[in-house]
Design a protein around this motif. Structure first.
Motif, short mmCIF file in Angstrom:
data_model
loop_
_atom_site.label_atom_id
_atom_site.label_comp_id
_atom_site.label_asym_id
_atom_site.label_seq_id
_atom_site.Cartn_x
_atom_site.Cartn_y
_atom_site.Cartn_z
N PRO A 13 1.02 -1.20 0.07
CA PRO A 13 -0.03 -0.10 -0.02
C PRO A 13 0.73 1.25 0.11
CG PRO A 13 -0.87 -1.38 1.72
CD PRO A 13 0.36 -2.16 1.14
N GLU A 14 2.07 1.13 0.43
CA GLU A 14 2.95 2.29 0.43
C GLU A 14 3.71 2.48 -0.74
OE1 GLU A 14 1.72 0.73 4.17
OE2 GLU A 14 3.25 -0.40 2.81
N GLY A 15 3.56 1.73 -1.52
CA GLY A 15 4.18 1.63 -2.92
C GLY A 15 5.70 0.88 -3.12
N PHE A 16 6.09 0.16 -1.96
CA PHE A 16 7.38 -0.63 -2.15
C PHE A 16 6.86 -1.82 -2.73
CE2 PHE A 16 9.87 -4.10 -0.82
CZ PHE A 16 11.20 -3.54 -0.62
N ARG A 17 8.20 -2.36 -3.76
CA ARG A 17 7.56 -3.40 -4.71
C ARG A 17 8.71 -4.46 -4.77
NH1 ARG A 17 6.78 -1.72 -10.65
NH2 ARG A 17 9.16 -1.63 -10.48
N LEU A 18 8.43 -5.75 -4.54
CA LEU A 18 9.22 -6.73 -4.91
C LEU A 18 8.64 -7.50 -6.11
CD1 LEU A 18 10.87 -8.72 -2.92
CD2 LEU A 18 8.76 -9.68 -2.00
N ALA A 19 9.91 -7.76 -6.85
CA ALA A 19 9.45 -8.26 -8.10
C ALA A 19 10.01 -9.67 -8.24
CB ALA A 19 10.11 -7.45 -9.11
N PHE A 20 9.59 -10.60 -9.12
CA PHE A 20 10.05 -11.63 -9.33
C PHE A 20 10.33 -12.23 -10.81
CE2 PHE A 20 7.34 -11.67 -5.89
CZ PHE A 20 7.99 -12.22 -4.71
N GLN A 21 11.64 -12.45 -11.41
CA GLN A 21 12.13 -12.55 -12.48
C GLN A 21 12.14 -14.09 -13.05
OE1 GLN A 21 15.06 -9.78 -14.49
NE2 GLN A 21 16.18 -11.12 -13.61
N LEU A 22 11.75 -14.34 -14.33
CA LEU A 22 12.00 -15.55 -14.51
C LEU A 22 13.32 -15.98 -14.77
CD1 LEU A 22 10.91 -18.44 -15.76
CD2 LEU A 22 10.75 -17.35 -17.94
#
Length: 125
Positions: free
Chosen positions: A43-52
């Protein structure tokens, strides 16, 4: 300051599956529109991404020949809540690795479904 952090990226063989795993832990919004790059946003805009990463070689904690590469720590509010959290992450597909012990402060170490270590921490807040 030179830059700001955009996101943390985790290599894995199944971005959507690992994104769903962490969505259940964090409750963040999941974007699966690109099968090779899945993003969780708080909700605060922090992002966690998962890459192939089709050739991903998971770490083998605590084996230094296959280092952990990175790990995530999650705070559990009270020691009494740790067992419930342990059951929940295990039901999602986590594998229990280690209990640091400690009556008031400590952490439980798990591997996520792609083999990355993460901790449920208690008494740290």
């Amino acid at each position: 300051m030179i830059a700001t952090l955009q996101c943390t990226v985790v290599d894995c063989p199944d971005p959507a599956g690992l994104g769903r795993f962490y969505r259940e832990i964090l409750g963040w919004e999941l974007d699966e529109s690109d099968p090779e790059w899945v993003t969780l946003t708080s909700p605060e805009g922090f992002r966690l991404a998962f890459q192939l990463a089709p050739d991903h070689r998971p770490p083998r904690w605590p084996d230094p020949e296959h280092p952990q590469q990175f790990h995530l720590d999650f705070d559990v509010p009270r020691r009494a809540d740790v067992e419930r959290a342990r059951e929940q992450v295990t039901a999602l597909g986590a594998t229990f690795l280690h209990d640091s012990g400690g009556a008031h402060r400590g952490h439980l170490v798990f591997a996520d479904p792609a083999g990355h270590p993460f901790c449920l921490c208690y008494g740290q807040m």
